[in-house]
Design a protein around this motif. Structure first.
Motif, mmCIF file in Angstrom:
data_model
loop_
_atom_site.group_PDB
_atom_site.id
_atom_site.type_symbol
_atom_site.label_atom_id
_atom_site.label_comp_id
_atom_site.label_asym_id
_atom_site.label_seq_id
_atom_site.Cartn_x
_atom_site.Cartn_y
_atom_site.Cartn_z
ATOM 1 N N ILE A 117 -32.882 21.577 -17.204
ATOM 2 C CA ILE A 117 -32.038 20.972 -18.234
ATOM 3 C C ILE A 117 -30.641 21.572 -18.192
ATOM 4 N N ASP A 118 -30.566 22.895 -18.040
ATOM 5 C CA ASP A 118 -29.257 23.559 -17.936
ATOM 6 C C ASP A 118 -28.474 23.047 -16.729
ATOM 7 N N GLN A 119 -29.160 22.838 -15.611
ATOM 8 C CA GLN A 119 -28.502 22.342 -14.404
ATOM 9 C C GLN A 119 -27.959 20.925 -14.603
ATOM 10 N N LEU A 120 -28.765 20.073 -15.245
ATOM 11 C CA LEU A 120 -28.325 18.696 -15.499
ATOM 12 C C LEU A 120 -27.082 18.679 -16.385
ATOM 13 N N ILE A 121 -27.116 19.460 -17.463
ATOM 14 C CA ILE A 121 -25.990 19.481 -18.392
ATOM 15 C C ILE A 121 -24.761 20.102 -17.739
ATOM 16 N N ALA A 122 -24.980 21.122 -16.912
ATOM 17 C CA ALA A 122 -23.858 21.782 -16.232
ATOM 18 C C ALA A 122 -23.200 20.872 -15.203
ATOM 19 N N ALA A 123 -23.925 19.845 -14.740
ATOM 20 C CA ALA A 123 -23.379 18.935 -13.729
ATOM 21 C C ALA A 123 -22.431 17.887 -14.322
ATOM 22 N N ILE A 124 -22.333 17.835 -15.631
ATOM 23 C CA ILE A 124 -21.460 16.848 -16.283
ATOM 24 C C ILE A 124 -19.994 17.236 -16.082
ATOM 25 N N ASP A 125 -19.167 16.262 -15.715
ATOM 26 C CA ASP A 125 -17.733 16.486 -15.540
ATOM 27 C C ASP A 125 -17.052 16.446 -16.912
ATOM 28 N N LEU A 126 -16.690 17.611 -17.437
ATOM 29 C CA LEU A 126 -16.110 17.696 -18.780
ATOM 30 C C LEU A 126 -14.611 17.408 -18.802
ATOM 31 N N SER A 127 -14.045 17.047 -17.654
ATOM 32 C CA SER A 127 -12.610 16.752 -17.613
ATOM 33 C C SER A 127 -12.306 15.322 -18.058
ATOM 34 N N THR A 128 -13.356 14.520 -18.285
ATOM 35 C CA THR A 128 -13.154 13.123 -18.701
ATOM 36 C C THR A 128 -13.722 12.907 -20.100
ATOM 37 N N PRO A 129 -13.198 11.917 -20.830
ATOM 38 C CA PRO A 129 -13.750 11.609 -22.155
ATOM 39 C C PRO A 129 -15.227 11.237 -22.087
ATOM 40 N N GLU A 130 -15.601 10.474 -21.035
ATOM 41 C CA GLU A 130 -17.002 10.087 -20.893
ATOM 42 C C GLU A 130 -17.886 11.315 -20.665
#
Length: 297
Positions: A117-130
């Motif tokens: 779960i941590d890996q999945l969440i960490a893979a999110i690109d937080l530089s975009t609004p989406e």
């Protein structure tokens, strides 16, 4: 007694008498539509449908290779339909009464580890609004154990973040309160304050929490695609869906020693036996520990 009239009355019965949610009503109607197709194919009126004909109908449906679970669900819908005919149309004989449901072997749901779960969440690109929105979605999905429909329909007016609770509407329009943790609250607030405020919201969508870039509520399919893309991004070998986060939420609580009744309430299960499946997952985990670490294993 024609199909159009009966189908209309059956829908009204499910809505008003049974108080079912829209998704459940559609499922029941689909079951009856299959029976109607079979009856019209064999030129059978509703009063001519006997127990033998229903058995033939189930054989006919089975030719389409539907799963045992789907067969059981279909039979449940057909039994409800004939029960309705007895109540509303004074039909004396119920041809579905003696039909037995196929035996279903309970399949253990897929569960993610905390690390996955941590890996999945960490893979999110937080530089975009989406990306900021998706981070909040997964934190709430895992942090509260929501069904995907509950997440899509989550309302701003049902967020009580100051007291760390949210209210959701589950199956059968039943409402329940669920605790929400600090991490989910943190990213939910970031999304609400920094992303959602800049979205041009469509009319009638103002109260929905999670929106797409056009200002409409997110669909179930969109949530599935978000998770599928993240799974591919980290090379996860498991087949997962939004429901996997709900299973993981419950399994991790039970593994941690949470009271089963409390987990039942948070998941919105009517029966404790549905929740008890997570005790079996926990037993599998314990067995694997023994196998891996005990010197006599």
């Amino acid at each position: 007694m024609n199909w159009d009239t009966v189908n209309r009355d059956f829908k009204r019965y499910l809505l008003l008498e049974r108080g079912l949610a829209e998704n459940s009503i559609v499922a029941y109607q689909n079951d009856v539509n299959k029976l109607q197709n079979y009856a019209e194919l064999h030129e059978l009126a509703i009063p001519q449908i006997t127990t033998k004909e229903l058995q033939n109908f189930l054989v006919w449906v089975n030719e389409f290779s539907i799963s045992t679970y789907s067969q059981a669900r279909l039979l449940s819908g057909i039994k409800t339909f004939f029960k309705f005919l007895q109540i509303e149309y004074d039909v004396e004989h119920n041809p579905a009464e003696l039909l037995e449901s196929p035996r279903i072997t309970r399949k253990m749901p897929a569960v993610l580890s905390i690390e996955e779960i941590d890996q999945l969440i960490a893979a999110i690109d937080l530089s975009t609004p989406e990306g900021m929105r998706n981070k909040a979605i997964l934190e709430v999905l895992y942090g509260c154990g929501l069904r995907v429909s509950e997440l899509c329909n989550l309302k701003r007016s049902n967020l009580y973040l100051d007291v760390e609770f949210i209210k959701v509407e589950g199956k059968g329009n039943k409402e329940r309160l669920i605790p929400i943790g600090q991490q989910a609250i943190q990213y939910l607030r970031i999304y609400m304050d920094e992303v959602r405020v800049h979205i041009p919201v469509k009319p009638d969508s103002e109260d929905f929490v999670f929106l797409n870039r056009r200002g409409s509520p997110l669909s179930r399919v969109m949530i599935f695609l978000i998770i599928k893309d993240l799974s591919a991004k980290i090379g996860l070998q498991k087949e997962i869906s939004p429901h996997t986060f709900r299973h993981s939420f419950a399994s991790h609580l039970v593994e941690g020693g949470a009271d089963l009744r409390a987990v039942q309430d948070m998941l919105g299960h009517e029966s404790i036996t549905t929740t008890e499946i997570y005790t079996h997952i926990d037993k599998d985990y314990l067995q694997s520990v023994i196998t891996q670490f005990h010197p006599r294993s």
